[in-house]
Design a protein around this motif. Structure first.
Motif, PDB file in Angstrom:
ATOM      1  N   SER A  75       0.588  -1.033  -0.030  1.00 25.21           N
ATOM      2  CA  SER A  75      -0.042   0.332  -0.200  1.00 25.21           C
ATOM      3  C   SER A  75       0.634   1.467   0.154  1.00 25.21           C
ATOM      4  CB  SER A  75      -0.569  -0.090   1.118  1.00 25.21           C
ATOM      5  OG  SER A  75      -1.461   1.087   1.180  1.00 25.21           O
ATOM      6  N   VAL A  76       1.112   1.867  -1.383  1.00 28.70           N
ATOM      7  CA  VAL A  76       1.367   3.195  -1.346  1.00 28.70           C
ATOM      8  C   VAL A  76       0.605   4.489  -0.836  1.00 28.70           C
ATOM      9  CG1 VAL A  76       2.197   5.218  -2.890  1.00 28.70           C
ATOM     10  CG2 VAL A  76       2.477   2.673  -3.564  1.00 28.70           C
ATOM     11  N   ALA A  77      -0.897   4.168  -0.621  1.00 30.84           N
ATOM     12  CA  ALA A  77      -1.890   5.693   0.271  1.00 30.84           C
ATOM     13  C   ALA A  77      -1.749   4.823   1.294  1.00 30.84           C
ATOM     14  CB  ALA A  77      -3.111   4.190  -0.454  1.00 30.84           C
ATOM     15  N   ILE A  78      -1.047   3.841   2.419  1.00 23.51           N
ATOM     16  CA  ILE A  78      -0.483   3.826   3.627  1.00 23.51           C
ATOM     17  C   ILE A  78       0.747   4.616   3.658  1.00 23.51           C
ATOM     18  CG2 ILE A  78      -0.603   2.071   5.196  1.00 23.51           C
ATOM     19  CD1 ILE A  78      -2.529   0.478   4.523  1.00 23.51           C
ATOM     20  N   LEU A  79       1.386   4.862   3.093  1.00 24.30           N
ATOM     21  CA  LEU A  79       3.188   5.141   3.387  1.00 24.30           C
ATOM     22  C   LEU A  79       2.413   6.434   3.560  1.00 24.30           C
ATOM     23  CD1 LEU A  79       6.195   5.410   3.177  1.00 24.30           C
ATOM     24  CD2 LEU A  79       5.628   4.950   0.897  1.00 24.30           C
ATOM     25  N   ASP A  80       2.136   7.363   2.411  1.00 22.59           N
ATOM     26  CA  ASP A  80       1.340   8.246   2.338  1.00 22.59           C
ATOM     27  C   ASP A  80       0.766   9.000   2.977  1.00 22.59           C
ATOM     28  OD1 ASP A  80       2.671   8.270  -0.614  1.00 22.59           O
ATOM     29  OD2 ASP A  80       1.066   8.454  -1.957  1.00 22.59           O
ATOM     30  N   ALA A  81      -0.436   8.055   3.768  1.00 18.65           N
ATOM     31  CA  ALA A  81      -1.406   8.621   4.842  1.00 18.65           C
ATOM     32  C   ALA A  81      -0.287   8.989   5.643  1.00 18.65           C
ATOM     33  CB  ALA A  81      -1.837   7.409   5.235  1.00 18.65           C
ATOM     34  N   VAL A  82       1.015   8.374   6.523  1.00 17.22           N
ATOM     35  CA  VAL A  82       1.944   7.957   7.142  1.00 17.22           C
ATOM     36  C   VAL A  82       2.755   9.583   7.517  1.00 17.22           C
ATOM     37  CG1 VAL A  82       3.685   6.892   8.631  1.00 17.22           C
ATOM     38  CG2 VAL A  82       1.595   6.031   8.029  1.00 17.22           C
ATOM     39  N   LYS A  83       3.389   9.645   6.144  1.00 15.19           N
ATOM     40  CA  LYS A  83       4.109  10.693   6.034  1.00 15.19           C
ATOM     41  C   LYS A  83       3.215  12.136   5.744  1.00 15.19           C
ATOM     42  CE  LYS A  83       7.849   9.105   2.593  1.00 15.19           C
ATOM     43  NZ  LYS A  83       7.788   9.218   1.129  1.00 15.19           N
ATOM     44  N   ALA A  84       1.928  12.199   5.367  1.00 15.44           N
ATOM     45  CA  ALA A  84       1.096  12.726   5.146  1.00 15.44           C
ATOM     46  C   ALA A  84       0.684  14.021   7.096  1.00 15.44           C
ATOM     47  CB  ALA A  84      -0.079  12.919   4.874  1.00 15.44           C
ATOM     48  N   VAL A  85       0.404  12.894   7.498  1.00  9.92           N
ATOM     49  CA  VAL A  85       0.710  13.208   9.047  1.00  9.92           C
ATOM     50  C   VAL A  85       1.609  13.552   9.775  1.00  9.92           C
ATOM     51  CG1 VAL A  85      -1.994  11.708   9.098  1.00  9.92           C
ATOM     52  CG2 VAL A  85       0.420  11.197   9.917  1.00  9.92           C
ATOM     53  N   SER A  86       2.867  12.859   9.594  1.00 13.84           N
ATOM     54  CA  SER A  86       4.003  13.597  10.211  1.00 13.84           C
ATOM     55  C   SER A  86       3.971  12.610  11.689  1.00 13.84           C
ATOM     56  CB  SER A  86       4.459  15.066  10.330  1.00 13.84           C
ATOM     57  OG  SER A  86       4.988  15.213   9.147  1.00 13.84           O
TER      58      SER A  86
END
Ligand code: DQA
Length: 147
Positions: free
Chosen positions: A82-93
């Motif tokens: 999941s790239v979507a889950i990676l991006d979410a974790v990156k997004a919230v810092s």
């Protein structure tokens, strides 16, 4: 400190699914173990489990608004896809520790791939429930160290 304990697909089936790999204890046992440990460490924990990728992304975004201090995350099979889950974790810092019950590096080749790893401060795998309590310790140390 407020931590979110986030679990992905099939973790609710602990005790039923592949007990030779994941053990006989249930998801409720996991919640109890982590809750008891959190009391000894003086941290607040909330739990969320979903079998759906988008629901996990929503939970990560909610953690941002709820001002969660850290996330202990077993994305289960989405770890490997999941790239979507990676991006979410990156997004919230929000400091996030990747955890797995089993030793993902000594199983199928595809389980060695982790998208979320690049956004995680650490990874614990192969320790059963202790992977989660080790992650809690790691988050506490990380947050105390960065004050
Ligand atoms: C898991 C390992 C993953 O490869 C698998 O898809 C899971 C559980 C673990 O906790 O060992 O569902 O994340």
């Amino acid at each position: 400190m407020k931590f979110l304990i986030l679990n992905g697909p099939n973790i609710n089936f602990l005790g039923i699914r592949e007990p030779g790999i994941y053990g006989k204890s249930t998801y409720n046992d996991l919640i109890r173990t982590i809750t008891d440990y959190a009391v000894t460490r003086g941290v607040d924990v909330t739990f969320y489990q979903s079998n759906c990728e988008g629901a996990l992304v929503d939970a990560i975004q909610k953690a941002y608004y709820d001002k969660v201090d850290g996330i202990v995350f077993n994305p289960a099979a989405y770890t490997h896809t999941s790239v979507a889950i990676l991006d979410a974790v990156k997004a919230v810092s929000i400091p996030t520790v990747e955890v797995h019950l089993s030793d993902v590096n000594s199983r199928d080749e595809f389980r060695k791939v982790s998208y979320i790893r690049q956004a995680s401060i650490a990874m614990f795998a192969g320790h059963g429930f202790a992977s989660y309590t080790m992650a809690i310790d790691c988050l506490i140390d990380h947050i105390n160290g960065s004050k």
